[in-house]
Scaffold this active site. Structure first.
Site, short mmCIF file in Angstrom:
data_model
loop_
_atom_site.label_atom_id
_atom_site.label_comp_id
_atom_site.label_asym_id
_atom_site.label_seq_id
_atom_site.Cartn_x
_atom_site.Cartn_y
_atom_site.Cartn_z
N LYS A 234 0.86 -1.19 -0.18
CA LYS A 234 -0.11 0.02 -0.02
C LYS A 234 0.98 1.21 -0.29
O LYS A 234 0.57 2.09 -0.72
CB LYS A 234 -0.92 -0.02 1.27
CG LYS A 234 -2.00 -1.13 1.08
CD LYS A 234 -2.87 -1.13 2.30
CE LYS A 234 -4.16 0.00 2.02
NZ LYS A 234 -4.81 -0.56 0.78
N ALA B 28 3.89 1.90 -0.91
CA ALA B 28 4.60 1.93 -2.39
C ALA B 28 3.72 2.34 -3.31
O ALA B 28 4.15 3.20 -4.20
CB ALA B 28 5.36 0.67 -2.61
N LEU C 58 -15.82 5.48 -0.78
CA LEU C 58 -16.80 4.37 -0.93
C LEU C 58 -16.82 3.58 -2.26
O LEU C 58 -17.79 3.23 -2.95
CB LEU C 58 -18.03 5.13 -0.92
CG LEU C 58 -18.37 5.86 0.53
CD1 LEU C 58 -19.46 6.78 0.41
CD2 LEU C 58 -18.37 5.04 1.72
N GLY C 59 -15.47 3.20 -2.84
CA GLY C 59 -15.70 2.25 -4.11
C GLY C 59 -16.32 3.22 -5.17
O GLY C 59 -16.16 4.64 -5.37
N ASP D 25 -11.08 -3.62 -12.93
CA ASP D 25 -9.98 -4.11 -11.76
C ASP D 25 -9.91 -3.10 -10.88
O ASP D 25 -9.37 -1.98 -11.30
CB ASP D 25 -8.68 -4.62 -12.48
CG ASP D 25 -7.64 -4.85 -11.42
OD1 ASP D 25 -8.26 -5.25 -10.04
OD2 ASP D 25 -6.63 -5.66 -11.52
N ASP E 57 -5.59 3.12 -2.92
CA ASP E 57 -3.95 3.55 -2.75
C ASP E 57 -3.78 4.68 -3.93
O ASP E 57 -2.89 5.60 -3.52
CB ASP E 57 -3.10 2.68 -2.95
CG ASP E 57 -2.85 1.64 -1.89
OD1 ASP E 57 -3.37 1.90 -0.79
OD2 ASP E 57 -2.61 0.43 -2.06
N GLY F 208 -4.40 -4.53 -13.11
CA GLY F 208 -3.27 -4.31 -12.24
C GLY F 208 -3.36 -3.29 -11.27
O GLY F 208 -4.18 -2.73 -11.22
N1 LIG Z 1 -16.01 1.05 -9.57
C1 LIG Z 1 -15.53 2.09 -9.53
N2 LIG Z 1 -15.87 2.99 -10.27
C2 LIG Z 1 -15.58 4.32 -10.22
N3 LIG Z 1 -14.44 4.65 -9.47
C3 LIG Z 1 -13.96 3.81 -8.42
C4 LIG Z 1 -14.64 2.43 -8.62
N4 LIG Z 1 -14.11 1.67 -7.35
C5 LIG Z 1 -13.14 2.57 -6.82
N5 LIG Z 1 -13.35 3.87 -7.37
C6 LIG Z 1 -12.31 4.89 -7.06
O1 LIG Z 1 -11.43 4.60 -6.19
C7 LIG Z 1 -11.63 5.35 -4.90
C8 LIG Z 1 -11.09 4.22 -3.66
O2 LIG Z 1 -11.86 3.24 -3.90
P1 LIG Z 1 -12.13 2.10 -2.84
O3 LIG Z 1 -12.72 0.86 -2.96
O4 LIG Z 1 -13.17 2.79 -1.89
O5 LIG Z 1 -10.85 1.83 -1.95
P2 LIG Z 1 -10.02 0.64 -1.73
O6 LIG Z 1 -9.21 0.22 -2.92
O7 LIG Z 1 -8.95 0.80 -0.41
O8 LIG Z 1 -11.14 -0.43 -1.51
C9 LIG Z 1 -13.06 5.48 -4.78
O9 LIG Z 1 -13.01 6.65 -3.88
C10 LIG Z 1 -13.33 5.87 -6.26
O10 LIG Z 1 -12.91 7.35 -6.47
C1 LIG Z 2 -10.40 -1.62 2.28
O1 LIG Z 2 -9.00 -1.84 2.69
C2 LIG Z 2 -8.64 -3.12 3.14
C3 LIG Z 2 -7.30 -3.20 3.65
O2 LIG Z 2 -7.05 -2.44 4.65
C4 LIG Z 2 -9.10 -4.32 2.41
O3 LIG Z 2 -8.57 -5.57 2.68
C5 LIG Z 2 -10.48 -4.12 1.94
O4 LIG Z 2 -10.99 -5.36 1.08
C6 LIG Z 2 -10.85 -2.78 1.56
N1 LIG Z 2 -12.16 -2.85 1.32
C7 LIG Z 2 -13.18 -2.53 0.27
C8 LIG Z 2 -14.60 -2.27 0.36
O5 LIG Z 2 -12.59 -2.54 -0.72
#
Ligand SMILES: Nc1ncnc2c1ncn2[C@@H]1O[C@H](COP(=O)(O)OP(=O)(O)O)[C@@H](O)[C@H]1O
Ligand SMILES: *[C@@H]1O[C@H](CO)[C@@H](O)[C@H](O)[C@H]1NC(C)=O
Length: 265
Positions: free
Chosen positions: A52, A54, A179-180, A206, A212, A249
């Site tokens: 994370k 890096a 929030l993804g 992906d 990160d 990736g």
């Molecule tokens: N399916 C998606 N479509 C558009 N943007 C995305 C999507 N998934 C993640 N992102 C972008 O990446 C950011 C971080 O994603 P998130 O899934 O919350 O983090 P993590 O990788 O830690 O789970 C989000 O705030 C959004 O800007």
């Molecule tokens: C949030 O980050 C953690 C690593 O701390 C990871 O295991 C988890 O899958 C991530 N959650 C989501 C909803 O992507």
């Protein structure tokens, strides 16, 4: 950030310094997981750069921040390759140590109070040392991490607001919960109402490492645009992370500045 005036004049001033891990990802694509002791055929394998800390550092550097990594790798081919990876991305490896059982390199670093900090509690632990909440400028976590830290299940913007309030009570100045595909929610001590920042609707292929990419981009904006409002930084970091989910990736999907719309800069 800057260093005290009494350091030698050749000391370098970095925009972004990341303390964290470097991991080599060994990724196998298989139709299903093998059972214990079973050998199955896979159809693809690759070795990638991850970890994370890096990842965040590479994303900040690709956007143009003068970046340094503080980490330690082994004295082995993965460690050598990782250091090459940092160099080819323009990341300073001055503070990347290589260790074997006999010796460990140590690099002293001085960071003054001007250096803003982002804390990404990954992997999250429920009993996180309370100092981490108080000592960071921006506390940035995803849904899972927010839930572990607050006990609130975060699956939508409302819940993120509730979890964010708890994180503010624990002493954070500003909180961003990603929030993804929904984007992110920002809250701060001076603006306690949750501010929802949607992300672009894109076709995700992906999402590994999206968080990160977000944190690395945020670090870039904090370093290069210190007067920009945090919500604007967060909006732009969402845009950059949403680019990273559109190809395969982790670091392989992180965009360079030249590939991004210039209005992001
Ligand atoms: N399916 C998606 N479509 C558009 N943007 C995305 C999507 N998934 C993640 N992102 C972008 O990446 C950011 C971080 O994603 P998130 O899934 O919350 O983090 P993590 O990788 O830690 O789970 C989000 O705030 C959004 O800007
Ligand atoms: C949030 O980050 C953690 C690593 O701390 C990871 O295991 C988890 O899958 C991530 N959650 C989501 C909803 O992507």
């Amino acid at each position: 950030m800057s260093f005290p005036a009494n350091l030698p004049s050749d000391s370098v001033v970095f925009d972004v310094v990341v303390v964290g891990s470097c991991m080599t990802d060994l990724v196998s694509y298989t139709p299903r997981l093998p059972k214990a002791g079973e050998t199955i055929h896979g159809h693809k394998f690759f070795i990638g750069f991850g970890g994370k800390g890096a990842n965040q550092c590479i994303q900040a550097a690709r956007l143009g921040a003068k970046s340094a990594m503080v980490s330690k790798v082994g004295k082995d081919s993965f460690g050598d390759n990782y250091i090459e990876n940092f160099k080819s991305n323009g990341v300073s490896t001055v503070y990347v140590g290589q260790t074997d059982e006999a010796s460990t390199g140590v690099a002293p670093i001085t960071v003054n109070d001007e250096a803003k900090t982002i804390f990404n509690p990954a992997p999250a632990v429920a009993d996180l040392d309370p100092e981490f909440y108080k000592e960071t400028d921006v506390f940035c976590c995803n849904e899972t991490e927010a839930e572990i830290l607050t006990g609130i299940e975060v699956s939508n913007v409302d819940h993120a607001g509730k979890a964010g309030s708890i994180l503010l009570e624990k002493g954070c100045c500003s909180v961003i919960i990603t929030l993804g595909a929904e984007g992110s929610v920002l809250m701060s001590l001076d603006k306690r109402t949750p501010h929802y920042i949607p992300t672009r609707k894109v076709k995700a292929v992906d999402t590994t490492g999206a968080g990160d990419s977000f944190v690395g981009a945020l670090a870039f904006y904090m370093a290069h645009y210190p007067c920009m409002e945090l919500d604007e930084m967060s909006r732009r970091a969402c845009d950059i992370a949403s680019v990273s989910v559109q190809s395969q990736g982790t670091q392989a999907s992180y965009p360079y500045r030249a590939q991004l719309p210039q209005e992001l800069f």
